[in-house]
Design a protein around this motif. Sequence first.
Motif, PDB file in Angstrom:
ATOM      1  N   HIS A  56     -50.740-155.471  15.359  1.00 51.95           N
ATOM      2  CA  HIS A  56     -50.335-154.770  16.168  1.00 51.95           C
ATOM      3  C   HIS A  56     -49.947-153.399  16.345  1.00 51.95           C
ATOM      4  O   HIS A  56     -49.032-153.087  15.552  1.00 51.95           O
ATOM      5  CB  HIS A  56     -49.113-155.651  17.030  1.00 51.95           C
ATOM      6  N   HIS A  58     -51.009-148.934  18.063  1.00 54.65           N
ATOM      7  CA  HIS A  58     -51.358-148.345  19.196  1.00 54.65           C
ATOM      8  C   HIS A  58     -52.011-147.105  18.883  1.00 54.65           C
ATOM      9  O   HIS A  58     -51.287-146.012  19.086  1.00 54.65           O
ATOM     10  CB  HIS A  58     -50.064-148.155  20.102  1.00 54.65           C
ATOM     11  N   LYS A 148     -55.803-158.577  25.901  1.00 53.68           N
ATOM     12  CA  LYS A 148     -54.490-158.463  26.101  1.00 53.68           C
ATOM     13  C   LYS A 148     -54.229-158.405  27.611  1.00 53.68           C
ATOM     14  O   LYS A 148     -55.095-157.561  28.443  1.00 53.68           O
ATOM     15  CB  LYS A 148     -54.037-157.153  25.495  1.00 53.68           C
ATOM     16  N   HIS A 259     -44.632-159.951  19.990  1.00 58.43           N
ATOM     17  CA  HIS A 259     -43.339-159.333  19.718  1.00 58.43           C
ATOM     18  C   HIS A 259     -42.112-159.849  20.337  1.00 58.43           C
ATOM     19  O   HIS A 259     -41.413-159.276  21.261  1.00 58.43           O
ATOM     20  CB  HIS A 259     -43.414-157.765  20.074  1.00 58.43           C
ATOM     21  N   ASP A 332     -46.356-153.228  15.555  1.00 59.27           N
ATOM     22  CA  ASP A 332     -46.412-152.500  16.854  1.00 59.27           C
ATOM     23  C   ASP A 332     -46.226-150.930  16.741  1.00 59.27           C
ATOM     24  O   ASP A 332     -45.702-150.258  17.546  1.00 59.27           O
ATOM     25  CB  ASP A 332     -45.247-153.070  17.801  1.00 59.27           C
TER      26      ASP A 332
HETATM   27 ZN   LIG Z   1     -47.361-152.934  21.388  1.00 55.99          ZN
END
Ligand SMILES: [Zn+2]
Length: 467
Positions: A56, A58, A148, A259, A332
């Motif tokens: 995970h 970004h 997603k 998460h 994340d």
């Molecule tokens: Zn995320």
Amino acid sequence: MKNGTLVLPYVGEVRADLATRDGRIAAIGEDLPPGEADEVLDAAGRLVFPGGVDAHYHLGIYRPLEVDATEETRSSLVGGATTVLSYFRTGQHYLNKTGAYEDILPEVLDAVSGRSWTDFGFHLAPMDTRQVGEVPALVDRHGISSFKYYMFYKGFNLSADSRDAKAFTMSDEYDLGHLYQIMEAVSAAARDTGRRISLSLHCEQAELMRLFIERVRAAGDPQTLKAYSDARPPLTERVAIGEATTLAAATACPINLLHLSSGEALAAATEARLARPDLDLRTEVTLHHLCLNYDELSGLGAKVNPPIRSAADSEALWAGVLSGKVDWVASDHACCLEEHKGDELWPALPGFGGTGLLYPVLLSEGMHKRGLAPHRVAELVSANPARAYGLWPRKGSLLVGQDADLTVVDPDLEQEVTTDLLLSGQDHCPFAGRKVRGWPVATVLRGRVVFRDGAVVGEPSGTFLPR
Ligand SMILES: [Zn+2]
């Protein structure tokens, strides 16, 4: 690799040497002859893990993809990850535009290629109806096997300071009907390919957020992380998980609940699993929800969605990690600079980095403090996400013939977390000041040492992983 202890997911810890050739694991055995090797690493006293799969991530959410690819995957090596799977979508942030993934995905791959220190793949979010139609081609032709849906985007933007969701998503429809259509498409792709094609879900419920945000703002609007948690409380996760799992069961869609931030969210996921044993449901928690609490942090640097919760929530998540209710742990990671946080709660951009702590946090807080076995750590940050996302056993295993991605850990090295140590472009760190015990001292990507004793080595050599 001589004299180390190999950590084998689903097996245990084994004293053995390991040899690589042409980027793959060539042999595992006792007393492999070092004379045949160009380079020998002495791993005495070290644990040798499969390279982490940070599932995970970004890349390019707030800064250009090129910059994040260079600086943030560098940080991943510090934490022992050799693969990152990054979420990408159209709409505001990222490339700040919409269109067909057929056109936009090559642009994304171009920006990251040649700059990434880790191997990389992408999960894509179908934001409008036309993009849902692209799912079969993305699976068949582009190696994208995971998608997603963000459950709160139908009511809010990313910071939750605007309810003009359409301007944010740049979508035609972004509601439960849209989610249902995505699930039908993902389910059909899974059936047609016989592989695990899955949908990842960010579970927070927008209508309830609307009410609780109004209440927090009406009650003096404290500019704190605690207020942010009160404004999007665990109940919004529970309701969103109920919606998502109900629709996933109706469409036979494999899902990943991302998460989970609270005891309430983990309980809802566990109940859904028990109620619907046919559903392919996997669960993820993050490093920050395991380690950070709103009572211990000042400022807004740790604003994130879902919010940082209480210490009791963290302990509930650790209990889930220890009992096997949590399938994997990820960072994340979203590089977000101090200037984008500021001291006002609502405009502050959410997210921050953590990839440089992937193995260290699991080793320090999991293995040393809570008795988690090393091979369970390897399952949580490497093997389980690799299996969920179509990378196993090429990634996540220590098996002859597979990619020689290795993380060599000194289990007793203790360091205080600082911004500098993590080699990220982010200029602050919510984990700073914590003493962490158990760090990678070398990270190996496909047979080449790419990180050693706190510094990267050579040039970025990560490649795209079609899955
Ligand atoms: Zn995320």
